[in-house]
Scaffold this active site. Structure first.
Site, PDB file in Angstrom:
ATOM      1  N   HIS A   1       0.875  -1.173   0.000  1.00  0.00           N
ATOM      2  CA  HIS A   1       0.000   0.000   0.000  1.00  0.00           C
ATOM      3  C   HIS A   1       0.917   1.229   0.000  1.00  0.00           C
ATOM      4  O   HIS A   1       2.022   1.180   0.565  1.00  0.00           O
ATOM      5  CB  HIS A   1      -0.819  -0.060   1.290  1.00  0.00           C
ATOM      6  CG  HIS A   1      -1.906   0.953   1.429  1.00  0.00           C
ATOM      7  ND1 HIS A   1      -1.654   2.274   1.705  1.00  0.00           N
ATOM      8  CD2 HIS A   1      -3.260   0.836   1.350  1.00  0.00           C
ATOM      9  CE1 HIS A   1      -2.808   2.927   1.811  1.00  0.00           C
ATOM     10  NE2 HIS A   1      -3.800   2.086   1.585  1.00  0.00           N
TER      11      HIS A   1
ATOM     12  N   ASP B   1       2.970  -4.694   7.850  1.00  0.00           N
ATOM     13  CA  ASP B   1       1.769  -3.880   7.704  1.00  0.00           C
ATOM     14  C   ASP B   1       0.584  -4.830   7.859  1.00  0.00           C
ATOM     15  O   ASP B   1       0.250  -5.589   6.953  1.00  0.00           O
ATOM     16  CB  ASP B   1       1.784  -3.204   6.328  1.00  0.00           C
ATOM     17  CG  ASP B   1       0.497  -2.438   6.052  1.00  0.00           C
ATOM     18  OD1 ASP B   1      -0.430  -2.499   6.881  1.00  0.00           O
ATOM     19  OD2 ASP B   1       0.427  -1.788   4.994  1.00  0.00           O
TER      20      ASP B   1
ATOM     21  N   GLN C   1      -4.632  -5.371   6.915  1.00  0.00           N
ATOM     22  CA  GLN C   1      -5.630  -6.365   6.498  1.00  0.00           C
ATOM     23  C   GLN C   1      -5.537  -7.640   7.338  1.00  0.00           C
ATOM     24  O   GLN C   1      -6.562  -8.212   7.703  1.00  0.00           O
ATOM     25  CB  GLN C   1      -5.448  -6.715   5.008  1.00  0.00           C
ATOM     26  CG  GLN C   1      -5.639  -5.535   4.062  1.00  0.00           C
ATOM     27  CD  GLN C   1      -7.064  -4.992   4.066  1.00  0.00           C
ATOM     28  OE1 GLN C   1      -8.027  -5.688   4.391  1.00  0.00           O
ATOM     29  NE2 GLN C   1      -7.211  -3.723   3.710  1.00  0.00           N
TER      30      GLN C   1
ATOM     31  N   LYS D   1     -10.663  -0.546   9.938  1.00  0.00           N
ATOM     32  CA  LYS D   1     -10.880  -1.761   9.137  1.00  0.00           C
ATOM     33  C   LYS D   1     -11.241  -2.946  10.021  1.00  0.00           C
ATOM     34  O   LYS D   1     -11.626  -4.001   9.545  1.00  0.00           O
ATOM     35  CB  LYS D   1      -9.628  -2.072   8.321  1.00  0.00           C
ATOM     36  CG  LYS D   1      -9.367  -1.000   7.273  1.00  0.00           C
ATOM     37  CD  LYS D   1      -8.163  -1.264   6.427  1.00  0.00           C
ATOM     38  CE  LYS D   1      -7.984  -0.087   5.482  1.00  0.00           C
ATOM     39  NZ  LYS D   1      -6.770  -0.194   4.672  1.00  0.00           N
TER      40      LYS D   1
ATOM     41  N   CYS E   1      -4.551   2.503  -3.736  1.00  0.00           N
ATOM     42  CA  CYS E   1      -3.316   2.984  -3.087  1.00  0.00           C
ATOM     43  C   CYS E   1      -2.160   2.022  -3.315  1.00  0.00           C
ATOM     44  O   CYS E   1      -1.354   1.786  -2.397  1.00  0.00           O
ATOM     45  CB  CYS E   1      -3.507   3.202  -1.586  1.00  0.00           C
ATOM     46  SG  CYS E   1      -4.769   4.409  -1.206  1.00  0.00           S
TER      47      CYS E   1
HETATM   48  C1  LIG Z   1      -5.810   0.569   4.646  1.00  0.00           C
HETATM   49  C2  LIG Z   1      -4.402   0.140   4.554  1.00  0.00           C
HETATM   50  C3  LIG Z   1      -3.359   0.966   4.981  1.00  0.00           C
HETATM   51  C4  LIG Z   1      -3.595   2.372   5.501  1.00  0.00           C
HETATM   52  O1  LIG Z   1      -4.410   2.409   6.596  1.00  0.00           O
HETATM   53  P1  LIG Z   1      -4.928   3.836   7.154  1.00  0.00           P
HETATM   54  O2  LIG Z   1      -6.032   3.498   8.041  1.00  0.00           O
HETATM   55  O3  LIG Z   1      -5.375   4.613   5.937  1.00  0.00           O
HETATM   56  O4  LIG Z   1      -3.775   4.486   7.817  1.00  0.00           O
HETATM   57  C5  LIG Z   1      -2.080   0.499   4.869  1.00  0.00           C
HETATM   58  N1  LIG Z   1      -1.815  -0.726   4.399  1.00  0.00           N
HETATM   59  C6  LIG Z   1      -2.782  -1.560   3.988  1.00  0.00           C
HETATM   60  C7  LIG Z   1      -2.420  -2.929   3.506  1.00  0.00           C
HETATM   61  C8  LIG Z   1      -4.104  -1.158   4.042  1.00  0.00           C
HETATM   62  O5  LIG Z   1      -5.074  -1.995   3.642  1.00  0.00           O
END
Ligand SMILES: *Cc1c(COP(=O)(O)O)cnc(C)c1O
Length: 413
Positions: free
Chosen positions: A130, A207, A210, A233, A371
């Site tokens: 992302h 990260d 998800q 999320k 993104c």
């Molecule tokens: C949504 C997402 C982000 C960013 O999260 P924010 O809530 O916008 O800070 C980063 N990495 C992944 C894989 C995402 O799905």
């Protein structure tokens, strides 16, 4: 007409749905089919009430308080930190920093960690990241003459582990990777990355934006140094997320933002910092949202996480079978054991048009580059449409999605 075979799950999906007020909505005179949870998930009453209840009954600024409301709010805020610790199986709440979300958490690590590096040092990321796990590293690389190295992605949307292995060298200082891709659903094999010769000792940032939603996560078992996720999320409020930093990382790193709450003493010629994790929480935090994030975690803990994962995968499999019957429809990302996210395109139809037509049928999907422009380029597309499944989705909704796409095809092609 396909025969409706109920998915076998110990979860009571009907009851779970009933806890999400927004799912009662009609969109364009049809029941809402919300398949955009990978962008942001809907919230159960329990979370909504926890945020509203904070403002309604027990609100003041946190820490340093000498009155009852300040103490109550501080207790609730710190209890939410304990919720995050338990959720990730971190050893201590001293390893947990509240942030606004994943983006802020990654920027925090990029800024503070890279301040300890030398020109020529290298950060390894991948083409499936992302933008929030790309741009912070590029900004630091630019400012400090570091090099960002890119791990490749295969045709099916998996990390190219061998090529990644070749990137690891003397100057590699950190590996920063998605635990699960927000576009492809691919779940990266972290143990395999740790086993790459030389990679086991390199600090690893995951990260988990998800993965924290779709898989049971245990940061100790993953053996990562940093793990980030975002509350919105995870059925929680927007504006609160968290950073996990293993052991004494937070002690060793310089602070990110300066301001109130993060200091011990401020003099005209020097500043000393608060103990961790407060050293990384400058200013008034998103108090009610952090408390809401704790509530979201407690709500999720009522359910069997493995059962949720299996339920979502069953919905994805059902939709994938339906999609395979649609001419010209191509799914991007077919990794083994992927999470419940389907990115696709259909002949020359623009993904935005697809999303708009699906909306007429009440079906909410996302379209665009999600993104992840380097990944779009790697997969040879400029955009995709994306359906993502959550605990509250049903098999009927998976079918409604496929039916709506069939109608969109008639209309567009
Ligand atoms: C949504 C997402 C982000 C960013 O999260 P924010 O809530 O916008 O800070 C980063 N990495 C992944 C894989 C995402 O799905």
């Amino acid at each position: 007409m396909t025969v409706q075979k109920p998915i076998e799950t110990p979860l009571n999906i009907k009851a779970i749905r009933g806890e999400f007020p927004i799912l009662q909505r009609q969109i364009n005179s049809r029941p809402l089919v919300y398949l955009d949870s990978a962008a942001s998930a809907q919230k159960p009453e329990f979370v909504i009430e926890s945020v509203a209840g904070c403002y309604r009954a027990s609100y003041a600024n946190v820490h340093r308080g000498l009155h009852t409301l300040a103490n109550e709010t501080t207790e609730a805020f710190e209890a939410a930190r304990e919720d995050v610790r338990r959720f990730l199986n971190a050893k201590s709440t001293d390893e947990i920093v509240f942030t606004r979300g994943s983006t802020e958490a990654i920027n925090l690590v990029a800024h503070s960690f890279c301040r300890t590096l030398e020109p020529g040092d290298e950060i390894v990321i991948s083409r499936m990241e992302h933008h929030s796990n790309i741009v912070p590293w590029m900004l630091e690389a630019e400012a400090r003459e570091l090099t960002v190295k890119w791990a490749d992605v295969t045709e099916t949307g998996e990390l190219d582990y061998e090529q990644l292995g070749g990137l690891i060298g003397e100057r590699t200082r950190l590996i920063a990777l998605a635990h699960m891709s927000n576009v492809l659903g691919t779940v990266n094999d972290i143990a395999r990355i740790r086993a790459i010769p030389g990679a086991g000792d390199i600090p690893l940032l995951l990260d988990g934006s998800q993965s924290a939603v779709h898989l049971p996560v245990d940061v100790q078992a993953l053996d990562c140094d940093f793990f980030v996720f975002t509350g919105h999320k995870l059925y929680g409020p927007s504006g609160a997320g968290a950073l996990y930093a293993k052991g004494d990382w937070l002690d060793r790193l310089p602070p990110y933002m300066g301001g109130g709450e993060m200091i011990a003493d401020v003099f005209e010629d020097r500043v000393t910092f608060a103990d961790v994790p407060h050293k990384f929480e400058a200013g008034t935090p998103a108090i009610a949202d952090a408390i809401g994030l704790g509530a979201a975690i407690r709500w999720l803990e009522r359910h069997d996480r493995v059962a949720i994962m299996e339920h979502e995968r069953a919905l994805m499999d059902r939709a994938m079978t339906g999609l395979s019957e649609i001419d010209g429809l191509k799914v991007i990302g077919t990794a083994q054991d992927k999470g419940a996210i389907i990115s696709f395109h259909m002949d020359d139809a623009h993904p935005h048009d697809l999303a708009q037509i699906l909306d007429k049928y009440g079906v909410a999907v996302r379209a665009g580059h999600h993104c992840a422009q380097p990944l779009m380029r790697r997969m040879g597309v400029s955009a995709t449409a994306r359906a993502s499944f959550a605990v509250y989705n049903t098999i009927e909704e998976a079918d409604a999605f496929v039916d709506a796409l069939k109608k969109a095809r008639e209309f567009l092609i």
